[in-house]
Design an enzyme around this catalytic site. Sequence first.
Site, PDB file in Angstrom:
ATOM      1  CG  HIS A   1     -21.606 -38.252   5.722  1.00 24.08           C
ATOM      2  ND1 HIS A   1     -22.918 -38.558   5.486  1.00 24.08           N
ATOM      3  CD2 HIS A   1     -21.618 -37.316   6.692  1.00 24.08           C
ATOM      4  CE1 HIS A   1     -23.696 -37.825   6.275  1.00 24.08           C
ATOM      5  NE2 HIS A   1     -22.919 -37.060   7.028  1.00 24.08           N
TER       6      HIS A   1
ATOM      7  CG  ASP B   1     -24.302 -41.257   3.937  1.00 21.09           C
ATOM      8  OD1 ASP B   1     -23.112 -41.528   4.168  1.00 21.09           O
ATOM      9  OD2 ASP B   1     -24.883 -40.275   4.417  1.00 21.09           O
TER      10      ASP B   1
ATOM     11  CB  SER C   1     -24.304 -37.022  10.070  1.00 21.56           C
ATOM     12  OG  SER C   1     -24.551 -36.259   8.937  1.00 21.56           O
TER      13      SER C   1
END
Length: 378
Positions: free
Chosen positions: A111, A141, A224
Site C-alpha cells: 500500500h 501487503d 508503513s
Amino acid sequence: MAALAAAALALAACSTLPGSSDSPSASSPAASSQPGTSATPGQQPGPNQTPGQAVAPGPNSQGTFDSVHAAQVLSPTVALIIVTTTAGTGEGSGFVIQSAGGTSYLATNNHVVQGATKVLVAMPDGRHYTASVQGADALEDVAVVKVGDNLPVALFADSTRVQVGQPVVAIGSPLGSQGFGTVTVGVVSALHRTLSNVSGGDSRSSEALADVLQSDAPINPGNSGGPLGDGNGHVVGMNTANSSNAAGIGYAIPSRIVQRVAQNLIAGKAPGHPYLGVCFMTVEDALARDPSVKGYGVLVMGVAADTPAQRAGLKNGDVIERVDGVDLNNGQTFGGVIQLHNPGDPVRLTALRSGAKLELNTVLGDRPPGGGPTCNTP
C-alpha cells in the site's frame, strides 16, 4: 490491501505531502561497512534465506534488551520511501533485504507503492535514488523496490520464535522527512492476530486472513514498510497498520511471510498463497453457539468443492486440532501455520470427528483469484 483492511484498522500508510518533490539524482558517497551488512559469525543462512541473511539465535530477554544497540544495528538499513501517484505525493518506509553486484532490494508495504508513477529512496547516510518497483503482492501487503547501488542489509530473525512480552523496536519515518529514522520501543503484545475485511459473519473466518504480530511500539502514518526489530537488531516483522479504535496497538507482518513473498518477487515470480479450501470458526467462538463442541483449534464450517480440503476428506463439523504436528492452541492459529507454507507443500491435519482422532493428508493449493469457490456453510 484485502488481507489487512479491517474496519477497525488504520494503515500506517504513507504520510501525505503537500506537493510532489523534485526527482533527486542518485547520490553515491563511498559505501562503508555498516551494521546489518553480514550475518553474525558462525550463523548460516536458513533454507529460505538469501546470502547475507541470518536467523537470530533467539529473542533477547527483557533484562538484556538494549534498544540503543538494536537501533544502531538496524537503522542504517532503513529508508524513507517517497512515492508520487496521480493523487499526489506521500512517504513511507522500507528496509534493505538483499544487496549484491551493485543492486539492492528493499522490502516495504504494497500500500506504500501502490499506483506509484515515481519512487524515490533516501538512506540515512544521505544517499538517495530513483527506484523501480520490482514486484508487489496486494494480498500479503508486501512489495519490493530496487535501486542501483550496494546498501547495508538488514538481517531477518525467525518470527516463529518470537514470544509475547519480547521487547522490540519499530523504525521508520512517521512524519516523513521530519521524522526520518524515528525509533519507538515496545513489546510484542500478541501473536497470530488475524486482520481482514473478509468474513462470513457470526465470527466465521476465512483461511485467507493474514497472520500478524501485535505490538505496543507506537506506529503512525509513515511507519508503513519499516522494520520491527528484536534486541539483536534483526527483523521480526514489517510494520503495516495500527488500530484506529485504541492506542498502543500496532500490527506487523511476520518476517517469515515477508521473506517468502519478497524472495519470490526478487526472483520475478508471482508469490504463491497457500490454500486449503475450508471455512471455519475457532472452537472458542463455536462454544458460544454450541457448548457441546469438543476439542480445540478450529471447527470446520464448510468445505469448498474440488479443493485440497475436500481431497483430504475434511467434513463439516470436524475440529482441526493440529497442522503438521503444531497444536492450534496457546494463541497459535490455523491461518498462522498455513501461511508459513508454499503452494504444493504436503501437510498433515489432525482432526477430531465424533470424538475420534483422524490423521488426514493433502497438498496445499494456490489461492485462486477472488479467494476460490465459496463454502456451503450451515
